[in-house]
Enzyme design. Structure first.
Site, PDB file in Angstrom:
ATOM      1  N   LYS A 293       0.852  -1.158   0.009  1.00  0.00           N
ATOM      2  CA  LYS A 293       0.214   0.134  -0.116  1.00  0.00           C
ATOM      3  C   LYS A 293       0.794   1.325  -0.058  1.00  0.00           C
ATOM      4  CE  LYS A 293      -4.457   1.396   1.915  1.00  0.00           C
ATOM      5  NZ  LYS A 293      -5.305   1.522   2.939  1.00  0.00           N
ATOM      6  N   GLU A 377     -19.407  -3.844  10.677  1.00  0.00           N
ATOM      7  CA  GLU A 377     -20.278  -3.019  11.536  1.00  0.00           C
ATOM      8  C   GLU A 377     -21.439  -3.910  12.279  1.00  0.00           C
ATOM      9  OE1 GLU A 377     -18.159  -0.740   8.093  1.00  0.00           O
ATOM     10  OE2 GLU A 377     -19.510  -2.401   8.338  1.00  0.00           O
ATOM     11  N   ARG A 405     -25.463  -0.365   7.666  1.00  0.00           N
ATOM     12  CA  ARG A 405     -25.453  -1.842   7.648  1.00  0.00           C
ATOM     13  C   ARG A 405     -25.742  -2.614   8.709  1.00  0.00           C
ATOM     14  NH1 ARG A 405     -19.617  -2.815   4.500  1.00  0.00           N
ATOM     15  NH2 ARG A 405     -21.029  -4.019   2.969  1.00  0.00           N
TER      16      ARG A 405
END
Length: 632
Positions: A293, A377, A405
């Site tokens: 990354k 979540e 969600r």
């Protein structure tokens, strides 16, 4: 550049490409140079527009290899979350527009089918790509297309989301042309956590697997008579090579996928070879790619979390133009630490958003009471309910958009049992350049349907502190404190802050404006400007927005004209509930609501507030019109 104009031989490679097909005519060496051009463009553009930098820098070679091996848009690419789609946009005809990234009337920072035929599905939330690609692949099969592929690109952080496994469970048994590419960069938005992270880490140690297996196959294919048949056996069974290198079958094979990898995600040759091999199976394949990354830009490589989503920054130093320390998120995180110092029951929960929600302060101070559950979540809410059932005081800090969600868990696991869980709802309201997938405009509508829920919308830092303490110690059941992205710029009178409401009445008027959160400060500024023109209205600031405090409807009943300004979805918002109460009480005056009714595209927050009619200047115009109309 006109397509019939040939670019100069010394022109940058990017300028020679008109469609993804043109990549297939480049040599491997040219593609490697192209990747460096793309990285330079990414850093240069995002430094001016802000955006998701680290994830895009890490997926350059992967995206180039995909477009060389597959044929978009006939082959469908599905980008999970979409944070890593910038290179894809550059290569699919949006190079000249790329400077408008995330800007008003520009191109989105996420895939959007109405922007390009190469964007097969919109995305902005995590863990959806496998399910989407499973559906697309089945649609291809229904249409008789066994030639093309659905390709899902999923980050390792997204693999902590339960929907990924629901997708895997169904995709693996489908037998369709489906390829799942795991872009494993060892980072989600916060450091990857949990058993899956450890599992993937152990697999990375076997990164030579694909290279070794393909070398064996090439050698066997060159061997007379017995070679090709043995190579076929290796391809279609659990390879002896894997037994040696990985010691066991993978979890992905147990789901029904052919597993390939790990592959070096910055080696174009290896990537193309692995993708070509994946196509040969014509059945679900899971390709594990290991990337870095922030690849190619030192500040992003060293601090990938800080460069996941970043504001404008200086390329030379990597320093952002505006510090993120002065924000509602930071104030929330620090206040939670202060309260936790006095109360050992307080726990903090995040879903891979440690820095974004300001909980890094809590993580450093109380690591034994801090829980990063990954991008999950639903689990975060139910886990918090479990903590609450044991007498703890869990505080789940979450972006409004991502809380959507977990609605079922709020309803079923928290509310029915009356468990005391506190939500710190960050990014409430519009969020600017991230656009419609990330706005926090809908939490009010669904939270107000949860029996027993209490919702606060503070309008400044001090009010945020008051509301958090109140939510922890005076409320029962689900208590929500929602606050916007960014910092507190309010100028309204703070001499009488409280957690209920404030009624500001000046010269005699029959007009009342109601609002809450940061919109109230815009209302205050606008009303003050109007008063200078002798155009007056009274103000009602709600702090506890649900259930409405005793007395607020009584106040509104005494006016002839009532206007409610709300930075939340028009349908199901507090303004609608307030209007219902006025109607029930037989209100005889006029009642008007100003709130968004549709998705808002990417733009600055100021522009979005103007579009909604909630900026200082829009409210100023509204008050003038209301006051002048009331006088006639």
């Amino acid at each position: 550049m006109e397509h019939n104009q040939l670019p100069k031989e010394d022109a940058p490679l990017l300028e020679r490409l008109h469609s993804p097909k043109d990549l297939k005519g480049l040599s491997l060496e040219q593609c490697e140079s192209l990747c460096e051009e793309i990285r330079s463009l990414l850093v240069e553009t995002v430094s001016k527009t802000g955006g998701h930098l680290a994830s895009n820098l890490g997926s350059v070679e992967l995206t180039v290899a995909m477009h060389r091996v597959f044929s978009s848009p006939q082959d469908k690419f599905v980008w999970d979350v979409g944070h890593q789609c910038y290179t894809h946009k550059i290569l699919t005809g949006r190079l000249e527009q790329f400077s408008t990234l995330r800007q008003e009337n520009g191109i989105s920072g996420f895939p959007k089918p109405n922007e390009s035929e190469h964007d097969s599905f919109i995305s902005g939330h995590s863990s959806t790509a496998i399910s989407v690609a499973c559906g697309i692949a089945e649609g291809m099969r229904q249409h008789g297309d066994r030639e093309h592929f659905a390709v899902a690109v999923v980050g390792d952080g997204a693999m902590t989301g339960g929907l990924s496994y629901e997708g895997l469970n169904n995709a693996g048994k489908s037998g369709n042309n489906l390829i799942v590419i795991l872009n494993d960069n060892e980072m989600s938005i916060s450091k990857n956590v949990g058993a899956l992270a450890r599992y993937l880490s152990s697999m990375r140690s076997s990164e030579g697997y694909v290279r070794t297996k393909k070398a064996v196959e090439r050698r066997l294919n060159r061997t007379a008579v017995i070679g090709p048949s043995v190579a076929k056996v290796i391809k279609n069974s659990k390879s002896v090579v894997r037994d040696v290198l990985l010691q066991s079958a993978t979890i992905f094979e147990d789901f029904g996928f052919v597993y390939l990898g790990p592959v070096d995600g910055h080696n174009l040759g290896d990537l193309e070879e692995a993708l070509l091999a994946a196509k040969e199976y014509h059945r679900p394949v899971f390709l594990h790619v290991h990337t870095v990354k922030g690849k190619g830009y030192a500040p992003a490589e060293e601090n990938p979390g800080e460069y996941h989503g970043i504001s404008k920054f200086d390329i030379e130093t990597g320093n952002p133009e505006v510090s993120g320390t002065d924000s509602y998120s930071d104030v929330f995180g620090k206040e939670l630490v202060r309260l936790a110092e006095e109360d050992s029951r307080i726990c903090a929960v995040t879903a891979a958003m440690e820095h974004g929600t300001g909980l890094h302060h809590f993580a450093r101070k109380f690591p034994n009471r801090y829980y990063d559950v990954g991008i999950a979540e639903q689990h975060a809410v139910t886990f918090s309910a479990g903590l609450a059932s044991m007498g703890e005081l869990p505080v789940f800090a979450v972006y409004s958009s991502f809380l959507q969600r977990a609605y079922d868990q709020l309803m079923h696991d928290v509310a029915i049992g009356g468990l005391h869980v506190v939500l710190g709802i960050d990014r409430a309201g519009v969020v600017g350049e991230d656009g419609e997938t990330h706005h926090g405009l809908y939490d009010v509508s669904f939270l107000s349907t949860v029996p027993g829920a209490v919702i606060y919308a503070p309008a400044c830092y001090d009010e945020l502190r008051l509301c958090l303490r109140r939510a922890l110690y005076r409320d029962k059941g689900l208590a929500c404190v929602r606050y916007p992205r960014g910092n507190d710029k309010s100028v309204f009178d703070k001499s009488a802050l409280n957690t209920e409401y404030t009624h500001v009445s000046g010269k005699k008027t029959d007009i009342l404006y109601i609002s809450y959160g940061r919109v109230y400060d815009n209302l205050y500024r606008a009303a003050k400007r109007c008063a200078e023109r002798e155009l007056h209205c009274d103000l009602l600031k709600l702090t506890r927005i649900f259930p409405l405090a005793d007395g607020v409807v009584d106040i509104a009943m005494s006016y002839r004209h009532v206007v409610f300004l709300e930075e939340a979805y028009y349908y199901g918002g507090i303004s609608q509930l307030f209007g219902d109460l006025l109607l029930e009480r037989g209100f005889q005056g006029t009642y008007r609501r100003v709130a968004p009714k549709q998705y808002l595209l990417q733009a600055s927050t100021d522009s979005q507030m103007e579009t909604m009619g909630l900026s200082e200047y829009a409210i100023y115009r509204d008050i003038r019109q209301e006051a002048e109309h009331g006088e006639t």
